[in-house]
Design a protein around this motif. Sequence first.
Motif, PDB file in Angstrom:
ATOM      1  N   ASP A  73      46.477   1.290  -7.563  1.00 51.69           N
ATOM      2  CA  ASP A  73      47.165   1.845  -6.395  1.00 51.69           C
ATOM      3  C   ASP A  73      48.509   1.180  -6.132  1.00 51.69           C
ATOM      4  O   ASP A  73      49.175   1.486  -5.141  1.00 51.69           O
ATOM      5  N   GLY A  74      48.900   0.264  -7.006  1.00 49.14           N
ATOM      6  CA  GLY A  74      50.179  -0.426  -6.839  1.00 49.14           C
ATOM      7  C   GLY A  74      50.109  -1.691  -6.025  1.00 49.14           C
ATOM      8  O   GLY A  74      51.134  -2.337  -5.784  1.00 49.14           O
ATOM      9  N   GLY A  75      48.913  -2.091  -5.610  1.00 46.41           N
ATOM     10  CA  GLY A  75      48.748  -3.347  -4.880  1.00 46.41           C
ATOM     11  C   GLY A  75      48.685  -4.542  -5.812  1.00 46.41           C
ATOM     12  O   GLY A  75      48.531  -4.391  -7.028  1.00 46.41           O
ATOM     13  N   ASP A  76      48.817  -5.723  -5.253  1.00 44.81           N
ATOM     14  CA  ASP A  76      48.784  -6.950  -6.048  1.00 44.81           C
ATOM     15  C   ASP A  76      47.355  -7.454  -6.223  1.00 44.81           C
ATOM     16  O   ASP A  76      46.569  -7.470  -5.279  1.00 44.81           O
ATOM     17  N   LYS A  77      47.051  -7.871  -7.438  1.00 51.34           N
ATOM     18  CA  LYS A  77      45.773  -8.513  -7.766  1.00 51.34           C
ATOM     19  C   LYS A  77      46.065  -9.776  -8.565  1.00 51.34           C
ATOM     20  O   LYS A  77      47.114  -9.905  -9.205  1.00 51.34           O
ATOM     21  N   ARG A  78      45.117 -10.689  -8.536  1.00 55.52           N
ATOM     22  CA  ARG A  78      45.160 -11.898  -9.362  1.00 55.52           C
ATOM     23  C   ARG A  78      43.803 -12.053 -10.031  1.00 55.52           C
ATOM     24  O   ARG A  78      42.794 -11.561  -9.525  1.00 55.52           O
ATOM     25  N   LEU A  79      43.783 -12.738 -11.144  1.00 55.98           N
ATOM     26  CA  LEU A  79      42.499 -12.962 -11.815  1.00 55.98           C
ATOM     27  C   LEU A  79      41.545 -13.720 -10.894  1.00 55.98           C
ATOM     28  O   LEU A  79      40.325 -13.525 -10.972  1.00 55.98           O
ATOM     29  N   GLN A  80      42.097 -14.528 -10.010  1.00 58.10           N
ATOM     30  CA  GLN A  80      41.254 -15.294  -9.097  1.00 58.10           C
ATOM     31  C   GLN A  80      40.493 -14.387  -8.129  1.00 58.10           C
ATOM     32  O   GLN A  80      39.497 -14.809  -7.536  1.00 58.10           O
ATOM     33  N   ASP A  81      40.944 -13.139  -7.976  1.00 55.07           N
ATOM     34  CA  ASP A  81      40.221 -12.191  -7.118  1.00 55.07           C
ATOM     35  C   ASP A  81      38.857 -11.819  -7.716  1.00 55.07           C
ATOM     36  O   ASP A  81      38.020 -11.243  -7.021  1.00 55.07           O
ATOM     37  N   PHE A  82      38.652 -12.140  -8.979  1.00 57.67           N
ATOM     38  CA  PHE A  82      37.391 -11.839  -9.660  1.00 57.67           C
ATOM     39  C   PHE A  82      36.547 -13.104  -9.839  1.00 57.67           C
ATOM     40  O   PHE A  82      35.663 -13.159 -10.706  1.00 57.67           O
ATOM     41  N   ALA A  83      36.818 -14.100  -9.026  1.00 56.16           N
ATOM     42  CA  ALA A  83      36.118 -15.384  -9.115  1.00 56.16           C
ATOM     43  C   ALA A  83      34.609 -15.188  -9.052  1.00 56.16           C
ATOM     44  O   ALA A  83      34.108 -14.349  -8.301  1.00 56.16           O
ATOM     45  N   GLY A  84      33.924 -15.963  -9.861  1.00 56.62           N
ATOM     46  CA  GLY A  84      32.472 -15.898  -9.902  1.00 56.62           C
ATOM     47  C   GLY A  84      31.935 -14.926 -10.939  1.00 56.62           C
ATOM     48  O   GLY A  84      30.722 -14.858 -11.151  1.00 56.62           O
ATOM     49  N   ARG A  85      32.833 -14.179 -11.588  1.00 54.98           N
ATOM     50  CA  ARG A  85      32.424 -13.230 -12.633  1.00 54.98           C
ATOM     51  C   ARG A  85      33.113 -13.601 -13.943  1.00 54.98           C
ATOM     52  O   ARG A  85      34.295 -13.940 -13.941  1.00 54.98           O
ATOM     53  N   PRO A  86      32.417 -13.515 -15.060  1.00 53.90           N
ATOM     54  CA  PRO A  86      33.117 -13.621 -16.340  1.00 53.90           C
ATOM     55  C   PRO A  86      34.103 -12.459 -16.450  1.00 53.90           C
ATOM     56  O   PRO A  86      33.861 -11.372 -15.923  1.00 53.90           O
ATOM     57  N   MET A  87      35.220 -12.704 -17.129  1.00 59.46           N
ATOM     58  CA  MET A  87      36.250 -11.678 -17.262  1.00 59.46           C
ATOM     59  C   MET A  87      36.622 -11.465 -18.721  1.00 59.46           C
ATOM     60  O   MET A  87      36.723 -12.421 -19.493  1.00 59.46           O
ATOM     61  N   LEU A  88      36.849 -10.224 -19.062  1.00 59.00           N
ATOM     62  CA  LEU A  88      37.426  -9.837 -20.341  1.00 59.00           C
ATOM     63  C   LEU A  88      38.785  -9.231 -20.010  1.00 59.00           C
ATOM     64  O   LEU A  88      38.858  -8.148 -19.421  1.00 59.00           O
ATOM     65  N   VAL A  89      39.861  -9.965 -20.291  1.00 59.22           N
ATOM     66  CA  VAL A  89      41.219  -9.541 -19.945  1.00 59.22           C
ATOM     67  C   VAL A  89      41.907  -9.052 -21.209  1.00 59.22           C
ATOM     68  O   VAL A  89      42.199  -9.829 -22.115  1.00 59.22           O
ATOM     69  N   ASN A  90      42.158  -7.755 -21.253  1.00 61.28           N
ATOM     70  CA  ASN A  90      42.714  -7.100 -22.435  1.00 61.28           C
ATOM     71  C   ASN A  90      44.166  -6.709 -22.176  1.00 61.28           C
ATOM     72  O   ASN A  90      44.458  -5.948 -21.255  1.00 61.28           O
ATOM     73  N   LEU A  91      45.081  -7.267 -22.968  1.00 69.95           N
ATOM     74  CA  LEU A  91      46.489  -6.874 -22.907  1.00 69.95           C
ATOM     75  C   LEU A  91      46.724  -5.777 -23.936  1.00 69.95           C
ATOM     76  O   LEU A  91      46.364  -5.923 -25.100  1.00 69.95           O
ATOM     77  N   TRP A  92      47.345  -4.694 -23.502  1.00 68.08           N
ATOM     78  CA  TRP A  92      47.526  -3.539 -24.361  1.00 68.08           C
ATOM     79  C   TRP A  92      48.790  -2.805 -23.925  1.00 68.08           C
ATOM     80  O   TRP A  92      49.417  -3.157 -22.921  1.00 68.08           O
ATOM     81  N   ALA A  93      49.148  -1.767 -24.676  1.00 70.09           N
ATOM     82  CA  ALA A  93      50.259  -0.898 -24.298  1.00 70.09           C
ATOM     83  C   ALA A  93      49.990   0.501 -24.828  1.00 70.09           C
ATOM     84  O   ALA A  93      49.294   0.674 -25.832  1.00 70.09           O
ATOM     85  N   THR A  94      50.528   1.486 -24.140  1.00 65.14           N
ATOM     86  CA  THR A  94      50.278   2.876 -24.521  1.00 65.14           C
ATOM     87  C   THR A  94      50.848   3.209 -25.892  1.00 65.14           C
ATOM     88  O   THR A  94      50.355   4.109 -26.562  1.00 65.14           O
ATOM     89  N   TRP A  95      51.883   2.467 -26.317  1.00 62.22           N
ATOM     90  CA  TRP A  95      52.533   2.746 -27.605  1.00 62.22           C
ATOM     91  C   TRP A  95      51.893   1.987 -28.768  1.00 62.22           C
ATOM     92  O   TRP A  95      52.339   2.109 -29.904  1.00 62.22           O
ATOM     93  N   CYS A  96      50.855   1.226 -28.501  1.00 58.38           N
ATOM     94  CA  CYS A  96      50.216   0.381 -29.520  1.00 58.38           C
ATOM     95  C   CYS A  96      48.949   1.054 -30.045  1.00 58.38           C
ATOM     96  O   CYS A  96      47.943   1.132 -29.335  1.00 58.38           O
ATOM     97  N   ALA A  97      49.003   1.565 -31.271  1.00 58.12           N
ATOM     98  CA  ALA A  97      47.884   2.327 -31.831  1.00 58.12           C
ATOM     99  C   ALA A  97      46.574   1.534 -31.896  1.00 58.12           C
ATOM    100  O   ALA A  97      45.524   2.058 -31.532  1.00 58.12           O
TER     101      ALA A  97
END
Length: 201
Positions: A73-97
Amino acid sequence: MILLLPAALAACDRQSPSGEQAGPSMSQEVPPTSGNAAATEEADGSKDGAFDYRLDRSKAGTAAPGFSFLDPDGGDKRLQDFAGRPMLVNLWATWCAPCVAEMPTLDRIAAAYDSKGLAVLTISQDNQGLKAAKPFFEKHDLPHLKAWADPENQFGFDYATGLLPTTVIYDAQGKEMVRVIGAMDWESADGRALIDAALAS
């Protein structure tokens, strides 16, 4: 710094699906990871089809970065907002096959592991931010993933792996466990083993 982005994210396969945002021209060579060479994994991953990756544990124990990124929605988030949960953070781009190729496996992992507490965050590195990421998710059938965006490429510069996709798995305390540099089939035995280790942390 922004002008250095093509060098920092240098190795995504340039065979983008037609109609997606074009990205900067990049080499396909995977540069060596800085840090302890012994911690850069014992073996490369599968090189069948779109999936080609290596594991890097040289930054294990490092705290998740604290900068903000955009929620759908365009709001700000931080990884710390998911504290207490394991996270899988995937960096990607629409142009990357390869990024696009692994998305369906990430979607199914998100569906299978959400009830177990895993947060799957697919954070677009497209310079157009949500203007690129949101139409991608509207076009593709990925109901369990969200259009997070990092148009300033803060994650790309911080992780500095030189490759998209890059995925970092964090334990429930927000400490890095492993980096997957390149595209992985997350439903494979190797992918599930990495996720199960995070859930057990």
